[in-house]
Design an enzyme around this catalytic site. Structure first.
Site, short mmCIF file in Angstrom:
data_model
loop_
_atom_site.label_atom_id
_atom_site.label_comp_id
_atom_site.label_asym_id
_atom_site.label_seq_id
_atom_site.Cartn_x
_atom_site.Cartn_y
_atom_site.Cartn_z
N GLY A 156 -19.33 -24.87 -68.00
CA GLY A 156 -19.81 -25.08 -69.56
C GLY A 156 -20.33 -23.70 -70.21
N ARG A 187 -23.55 -19.33 -72.56
CA ARG A 187 -23.53 -18.19 -73.55
C ARG A 187 -23.15 -18.39 -75.08
NH1 ARG A 187 -20.55 -13.15 -71.44
NH2 ARG A 187 -19.12 -14.44 -70.11
N LYS A 196 -20.63 -16.33 -79.71
CA LYS A 196 -20.86 -16.05 -78.11
C LYS A 196 -21.90 -14.86 -78.04
CE LYS A 196 -17.92 -14.34 -74.35
NZ LYS A 196 -16.40 -13.93 -73.96
N ASP A 206 -29.09 -15.81 -69.27
CA ASP A 206 -30.00 -15.70 -70.54
C ASP A 206 -29.28 -16.00 -71.58
OD1 ASP A 206 -27.99 -13.64 -70.92
OD2 ASP A 206 -29.62 -12.11 -70.85
N GLY A 207 -27.91 -16.41 -71.67
CA GLY A 207 -27.32 -17.05 -72.88
C GLY A 207 -26.86 -15.95 -73.68
N ARG A 254 -16.28 -15.62 -82.28
CA ARG A 254 -14.92 -15.87 -81.72
C ARG A 254 -14.18 -17.10 -82.48
NH1 ARG A 254 -14.15 -16.11 -75.31
NH2 ARG A 254 -15.27 -18.02 -75.56
N ARG A 276 -10.10 -25.46 -71.87
CA ARG A 276 -9.30 -24.83 -70.65
C ARG A 276 -8.95 -25.76 -69.78
NH1 ARG A 276 -13.58 -20.42 -71.30
NH2 ARG A 276 -14.61 -20.97 -73.34
N ASP A 308 -11.26 -21.53 -65.79
CA ASP A 308 -12.32 -21.75 -66.79
C ASP A 308 -11.84 -20.55 -67.77
OD1 ASP A 308 -13.37 -20.37 -64.53
OD2 ASP A 308 -14.84 -19.87 -65.90
N ASN A 309 -10.99 -19.77 -67.34
CA ASN A 309 -10.71 -18.70 -68.58
C ASN A 309 -9.36 -18.78 -68.79
OD1 ASN A 309 -13.32 -17.63 -68.34
ND2 ASN A 309 -12.88 -16.22 -66.94
P1 AMP Z 1 -17.22 -15.77 -67.27
O1 AMP Z 1 -16.95 -15.37 -65.62
O2 AMP Z 1 -17.65 -14.87 -68.39
O3 AMP Z 1 -15.99 -16.61 -67.76
O4 AMP Z 1 -18.45 -17.03 -67.38
C1 AMP Z 1 -18.38 -17.90 -66.06
C2 AMP Z 1 -19.61 -18.78 -66.69
O5 AMP Z 1 -21.07 -18.22 -66.56
C3 AMP Z 1 -19.41 -19.76 -67.81
O6 AMP Z 1 -19.86 -21.01 -67.77
C4 AMP Z 1 -20.48 -18.82 -68.69
O7 AMP Z 1 -21.08 -19.82 -69.78
C5 AMP Z 1 -21.44 -18.35 -67.95
N1 AMP Z 1 -22.33 -17.30 -68.07
C6 AMP Z 1 -21.96 -15.98 -68.15
N2 AMP Z 1 -22.80 -15.20 -68.54
C7 AMP Z 1 -23.88 -15.69 -68.89
C8 AMP Z 1 -25.03 -15.59 -69.31
N3 AMP Z 1 -25.41 -14.28 -69.82
N4 AMP Z 1 -25.85 -16.60 -69.54
C9 AMP Z 1 -25.49 -17.90 -69.39
N5 AMP Z 1 -24.39 -18.31 -68.88
C10 AMP Z 1 -23.38 -17.25 -68.45
MG MG Z 2 -15.06 -17.63 -69.10
#
Ligand code: AMP
Ligand code: MG
EC number: 2.7.7.-
Length: 466
Positions: A85, A88, A108, A120-121, A171, A178, A243-244
């Site tokens: 989900g 961030r 984002k 940390d979002g 964005r 996805r 998810d990407n």
């Molecule tokens: P990603 O690998 O960047 O596609 O992210 C994978 C998952 O990790 C997704 O659910 C993102 O929302 C979560 N995520 C990545 N970075 C953060 C962050 N700094 N804080 C909270 N969730 C994160």
């Molecule tokens: Mg992602």
């Protein structure tokens, strides 16, 4: 000021969590994409004024926005995670552009959500500026992609290995749905939700599709085209987790992505991709693997199970011929050739030579017309022999000029631009952005940005977009 029409927020509850962005200390506009603003029917002057910047930072939620974090699941490096989900990001809402096209406006790096887990979002300036530049270059080259409307510095520190300046990216995407969005409901056995999601995606992205199987066919076809375009630019996504992968076919989630300088099919940049799962040459196979996960999600909606499995399998297998055709078309354009039969042997011969001699991917193709490609090779005789065979096919220079960028966002240049921006000098970022969003324009002042990195400038590893 902005007219929102939030179709995703009208879906049933379990699709998202309602959550507002978390305000930041001191928002400062780093970049605004005026061309994209106008394309969306938004006023660039308003966006760069106090109200606009407050929205782009997450400090004010404009009228009509309904901020949500979207739920999704996903296979990360092959391992299934039932709940990921937006951890961030928040989707502010959707706007309908003057031409009728619908776009998500997402922040984002906008603070924690119920999906943040231990994160940390937030995002720091590096990945925000990287995504900004790379996604807009992809758009300039005609690759389906999410886009970047704005980057705002938050005035807050984000802690990674060290303290870094925080930023928020706005964005824009035709949607953020996805493969993992389907997986989220499939793994929970929520067939009604799956059916609602399927209807939503068909209405939004594939209005000619007539049911889940037809939707799958469309997504497979769209992805085959997109991945062939990545390959033709030497682009490595780096984290092709399910998810990407957007069902719209748009390139999404620019994390440790990178373009090759010296060509080799096994190139990997991401620090976390130790096994090379997402290496350049693996990308088409990985796409098929991901699409098979989407197919698995849709099978329960497709009627009698054995027949559904057979039809879905066939649909996923249609990727290979579609991708092959797209690859030949794209590499054909790069070589100025339109006759598919000519393309494959010539392109493969050239790529093999390039790999053996570590020739620069972009410079070889950009230099074919004026002969400078020869300089990228050590064995010039072998190149000359190839070039003679190629010339004999009477290549079309206009096709080549359109297909082959003179400049790409090279890793060392992107890193240089980020370092300068962090040190409060936006000049290199702006210059690189202008140069790579006019990738076919010959301009002496940008010549240095077309150069390959010197040995000491080569970037060998890239890091995740957090
Ligand atoms: P990603 O690998 O960047 O596609 O992210 C994978 C998952 O990790 C997704 O659910 C993102 O929302 C979560 N995520 C990545 N970075 C953060 C962050 N700094 N804080 C909270 N969730 C994160
Ligand atoms: Mg992602």
């Amino acid at each position: 000021m902005i007219h929102f029409d939030n179709s995703y927020a009208r879906l049933p509850q379990g699709f998202f969590a309602r959550v507002a962005p978390t305000p930041v200390a001191e928002p400062r506009l780093l970049a605004l994409n005026e061309g994209l603003a106008r394309r969306l029917g938004l006023d660039p002057d308003w966006l760069s004024g106090p109200e606009g910047v407050a929205m782009l930072a997450g400090n004010a939620v404009p009228n009509g926005a309904e901020p949500i974090a979207q739920a999704y699941a996903g296979h990360q490096f092959g391992g299934f995670v039932p709940q990921l989900g937006d951890g961030r990001a928040v989707l502010l809402g959707e706007v309908v552009a003057p031409d009728g096209a619908r776009f998500d406006i997402q922040l984002k790096g906008s603070g924690p959500t119920p999906f943040s887990r231990r994160g940390d979002g937030r995002a720091w300036m590096g990945p925000v500026l990287r995504e900004y530049i790379v996604s807009e270059f992809m758009h300039a080259m005609g690759v389906p992609t999410t886009r970047a409307l704005a980057a705002v510095a938050t005035g807050e520190t984000v802690w990674r290995e060290s303290g870094l300046p925080g930023a928020v990216l706005t964005r824009v995407a035709s949607s953020h749905i996805r493969v993992g969005t389907f997986q989220y409901f499939a793994v929970r056995g929520q067939e009604e939700a799956l059916a609602a999601l399927t209807d939503h995606v068909i209405a939004r992205h594939y209005p000619t599709a007539n049911g889940p199987l037809s939707l799958l066919d469309h997504v497979v076809a769209r992805q085959a085209e997109t991945i062939a375009q990545w390959m033709a630019l030497g682009f490595i996504h780096g984290v092709m987790n399910t998810d990407n992968m957007a069902v719209s076919g748009e390139t999404i989630d620019y994390g440790p992505c990178a373009f090759m300088d010296a060509y080799h099919p096994d190139t990997v940049f991401s620090s976390i991709d130790r096994a090379g799962r997402y290496a350049w040459a693996q990308q088409p196979q990985v796409a098929v693997w991901n699409l098979a996960q989407l197919a698995t999600c849709l099978i329960p909606l497709m009627g009698e199970r054995d027949a559904a499995i057979e039809a879905a399998t066939k649909s996923v297998h249609s990727f290979a011929p579609l991708y092959q055709a797209a690859w030949k078309r794209r590499f054909g354009e790069k070589l100025g050739l339109t006759e598919a039969a000519d393309v494959q042997p010539l392109a493969e011969r050239l790529l093999t030579m390039m790999a053996q001699q570590q020739a620069d991917f972009t410079r070889v193709f950009a230099g074919l017309l004026d002969g400078r490609a020869r300089d990228e090779f050590i064995d010039r005789d072998a190149f000359d022999a190839w070039a003679q065979d190629w010339q004999a096919l009477d290549p079309d220079p206009d096709l080549m000029r359109h297909a082959n960028p003179l400049r790409i966002p090279r890793n060392h240049r992107v890193e240089e631009a980020i370092a300068a921006a962090v040190a409060d000098d936006p000049g290199p970022f702006r210059r690189l952005f202008d140069a790579v969003t006019h990738p076919r324009e010959e301009r002496a002042e940008w010549d240095d940005l077309g150069s390959a990195p010197r040995d000491e400038q080569v970037v060998r590893q890239t890091f995740c977009g957090t």
